[in-house]
Motif scaffolding. Structure first.
Motif, PDB file in Angstrom:
ATOM      1  N   SER A  86     -12.129   7.664  -2.989  1.00 13.67           N
ATOM      2  CA  SER A  86     -12.255   6.392  -3.712  1.00 13.67           C
ATOM      3  C   SER A  86     -13.501   6.441  -4.581  1.00 13.67           C
ATOM      4  O   SER A  86     -14.560   6.876  -4.126  1.00 13.67           O
ATOM      5  CB  SER A  86     -12.452   5.230  -2.739  1.00 13.67           C
ATOM      6  OG  SER A  86     -11.391   5.145  -1.854  1.00 13.67           O
ATOM      7  N   ARG A 111      -8.795   2.314  -1.062  1.00 11.86           N
ATOM      8  CA  ARG A 111      -7.680   3.146  -1.532  1.00 11.86           C
ATOM      9  C   ARG A 111      -8.089   3.872  -2.806  1.00 11.86           C
ATOM     10  O   ARG A 111      -9.192   3.721  -3.301  1.00 11.86           O
ATOM     11  CB  ARG A 111      -6.449   2.275  -1.798  1.00 11.86           C
ATOM     12  CG  ARG A 111      -6.680   1.174  -2.860  1.00 11.86           C
ATOM     13  CD  ARG A 111      -5.372   0.732  -3.481  1.00 11.86           C
ATOM     14  NE  ARG A 111      -4.384   0.195  -2.570  1.00 11.86           N
ATOM     15  CZ  ARG A 111      -4.348  -1.067  -2.128  1.00 11.86           C
ATOM     16  NH1 ARG A 111      -5.260  -1.936  -2.503  1.00 11.86           N
ATOM     17  NH2 ARG A 111      -3.382  -1.470  -1.327  1.00 11.86           N
ATOM     18  N   HIS A 113      -6.690   4.606  -6.883  1.00 15.09           N
ATOM     19  CA  HIS A 113      -5.835   3.980  -7.889  1.00 15.09           C
ATOM     20  C   HIS A 113      -5.490   4.972  -8.993  1.00 15.09           C
ATOM     21  O   HIS A 113      -6.266   5.895  -9.269  1.00 15.09           O
ATOM     22  CB  HIS A 113      -6.563   2.791  -8.536  1.00 15.09           C
ATOM     23  CG  HIS A 113      -7.102   1.795  -7.563  1.00 15.09           C
ATOM     24  ND1 HIS A 113      -8.310   1.957  -6.926  1.00 15.09           N
ATOM     25  CD2 HIS A 113      -6.601   0.617  -7.128  1.00 15.09           C
ATOM     26  CE1 HIS A 113      -8.530   0.923  -6.126  1.00 15.09           C
ATOM     27  NE2 HIS A 113      -7.512   0.098  -6.223  1.00 15.09           N
ATOM     28  N   CYS A 123      -1.971   9.282  -5.352  1.00 18.16           N
ATOM     29  CA  CYS A 123      -2.309   7.912  -4.922  1.00 18.16           C
ATOM     30  C   CYS A 123      -1.565   7.536  -3.635  1.00 18.16           C
ATOM     31  O   CYS A 123      -2.072   6.768  -2.833  1.00 18.16           O
ATOM     32  CB  CYS A 123      -1.951   6.889  -6.008  1.00 18.16           C
ATOM     33  SG  CYS A 123      -3.015   6.965  -7.455  1.00 18.16           S
ATOM     34  N   ASN A 142      -4.348  -6.280  -1.121  1.00 17.31           N
ATOM     35  CA  ASN A 142      -4.949  -6.044  -2.436  1.00 17.31           C
ATOM     36  C   ASN A 142      -5.600  -7.316  -2.950  1.00 17.31           C
ATOM     37  O   ASN A 142      -5.306  -8.413  -2.474  1.00 17.31           O
ATOM     38  CB  ASN A 142      -3.898  -5.554  -3.440  1.00 17.31           C
ATOM     39  CG  ASN A 142      -2.795  -6.559  -3.680  1.00 17.31           C
ATOM     40  OD1 ASN A 142      -3.027  -7.652  -4.204  1.00 17.31           O
ATOM     41  ND2 ASN A 142      -1.580  -6.215  -3.281  1.00 17.31           N
ATOM     42  N   SER A 250      -2.396  -1.863  -7.858  1.00 15.10           N
ATOM     43  CA  SER A 250      -2.113  -0.937  -6.744  1.00 15.10           C
ATOM     44  C   SER A 250      -0.841  -1.367  -6.005  1.00 15.10           C
ATOM     45  O   SER A 250       0.044  -1.973  -6.590  1.00 15.10           O
ATOM     46  CB  SER A 250      -3.298  -0.948  -5.760  1.00 15.10           C
ATOM     47  OG  SER A 250      -3.429  -2.218  -5.145  1.00 15.10           O
ATOM     48  N   THR A 251      -0.785  -1.062  -4.733  1.00 15.66           N
ATOM     49  CA  THR A 251       0.170  -1.553  -3.735  1.00 15.66           C
ATOM     50  C   THR A 251       1.642  -1.258  -4.007  1.00 15.66           C
ATOM     51  O   THR A 251       2.308  -0.686  -3.142  1.00 15.66           O
ATOM     52  CB  THR A 251      -0.024  -3.080  -3.494  1.00 15.66           C
ATOM     53  OG1 THR A 251      -1.395  -3.295  -3.172  1.00 15.66           O
ATOM     54  CG2 THR A 251       0.843  -3.609  -2.369  1.00 15.66           C
ATOM     55  N   GLU A 254       2.416   2.329  -3.601  1.00 18.82           N
ATOM     56  CA  GLU A 254       2.291   2.716  -2.175  1.00 18.82           C
ATOM     57  C   GLU A 254       3.496   2.193  -1.388  1.00 18.82           C
ATOM     58  O   GLU A 254       4.024   2.869  -0.506  1.00 18.82           O
ATOM     59  CB  GLU A 254       1.016   2.118  -1.575  1.00 18.82           C
ATOM     60  CG  GLU A 254      -0.271   2.684  -2.148  1.00 18.82           C
ATOM     61  CD  GLU A 254      -1.464   1.767  -1.898  1.00 18.82           C
ATOM     62  OE1 GLU A 254      -1.296   0.667  -1.343  1.00 18.82           O
ATOM     63  OE2 GLU A 254      -2.590   2.151  -2.281  1.00 18.82           O
TER      64      GLU A 254
END
Ligand SMILES: O=P(O)(O)O[C@@H]1C[C@H](O)[C@@H](CO)O1
Length: 328
Positions: A86, A111, A113, A123, A142, A250-251, A254
């Motif tokens: 990170s 995390r 990015h 990622c 997030n 993000s997110t 994932e």
């Protein structure tokens, strides 16, 4: 234009062929093959007896969620071979193994990015590491900007669905040759965010409201954009028209990787700033405000996540009669 390559010996030809094969493989997998990720999981599991069932990813300013863990083993990302690091303030870069109550948890305090320069396969590598460490349920958090005009700073949005602007443009962590050991080539996403976990999270949230908490919980649609810039007014107006409730960086990617490899996915956004949809105002979003907002909701978020983890643990116990203390 045609190009003819001649080889002096059969050995030269074989060397050339194996070079091309490995180069084209690396082009797609960017050093994140199944074997490599298995190696990372084995590295971690050989250094702790704990066998995690639940994975948690802490977003910007949400790293304090990790402090509810009774930590048994801590790794800095830099000491884990091949693990991405990170580079963003508010992302400590630590991987923790520990307990929340009697539930064995693996927690990423921070995390990586796409905008940091990592490709999407990298990622989502930590998500796949979690899978191979035995994690079945993943909770992702997030920081996000509130696009929905009813959303205020400090509100929490349970992610019901997402719009993946990176993916719609062709940037997807599943791009490239599919390794069936993770999941199928074509994966359905209409049930990406687990219904049971969302229902449970809402039930738990309603208790805070009954107790007089001023935090508002919503359920809504998260949009992922590439960042690192915050969005323009025109972009935000478009997002609002499209029915997006919160925007972040993000997110969603994932969540795709986690769902693809069969994990149960839950995600939530802390609304850290109200998106600015007017030109003639002074406010401007900034990362410091994002982190500060996270800190302000620290205790409620910790309590809520911990109750959700316990609820998953209890459900696990009911269905498997094994418990999820990670010792079985
Ligand atoms: O890791 P998350 O998605 O919580 O981080 C958000 C998006 C950017 O990285 C940053 C902007 O302040 O916070």
């Amino acid at each position: 234009m045609d190009c003819v390559i001649t080889f002096r010996t059969r050995r030269d030809y074989r060397l050339y062929r194996s070079f091309i094969r490995s180069a084209s493989k690396n082009l797609f997998v960017s050093g994140s093959s199944y074997e490599l990720i298995k190696g990372i999981a084995d590295f971690l599991l050989s250094r702790t007896d704990l066998r995690p069932k639940i994975g948690i990813i802490c977003g910007s300013g949400l790293g304090s969620v990790a402090t509810i863990l009774d930590v048994k083993k801590e790794f800095s990302y830099s000491e884990i071979p091949h693990f991405p690091r990170s580079t963003v303030p508010g992302h400590a870069g630590k991987l923790l193994f520990g307990y929340m109550g009697n539930v064995a948890v693996m927690c990423m305090q921070g995390r990586v990015h796409f905008y940091e320069g990592y490709d999407l396969v990298k990622c989502v590598m930590p998500v796949r590491v979690m899978k191979l460490c035995g994690v079945t349920h993943i909770i992702m958090s997030n920081a996000a900007g509130g696009v929905n005009e009813k959303y205020n700073v400090g509100d929490i949005m349970i992610v019901k669905d997402h719009v993946n602007f990176l993916g719609l443009g062709g940037l997807n962590p599943l791009r490239g040759p599919n390794d069936d050991r993770w999941g199928p080539r074509f994966v359905a996403l209409n049930k990406a965010y687990d219904q049971w976990m969302r229902k449970k999270a809402k039930e738990l949230a309603s208790q805070y409201q009954q107790q007089g908490s001023r935090t508002t919980f919503h359920e809504g649609v998260y949009a992922v954009v590439g960042g690192p810039n915050f969005e323009t007014v025109a972009e935000l107006r478009m997002l609002r028209k499209m029915g997006i409730d919160a925007v972040g960086m993000s997110t969603a990617t994932e969540a795709i990787a986690a769902h693809h490899c069969g994990m149960t996915v839950f995600a939530f956004s802390l609304i850290t700033n109200k998106c600015v949809l007017e030109y003639d105002v002074e406010e401007m979003p900034n990362h410091e405000e994002v982190i500060e907002s996270g800190l302000k909701q620290e205790s409620l978020v910790k309590d809520w996540v911990s109750s959700l983890v316990q609820a998953v643990g209890n459900q696990w116990l009911m269905h498997t009669e094994k418990g999820c203390n990670g010792l079985d």
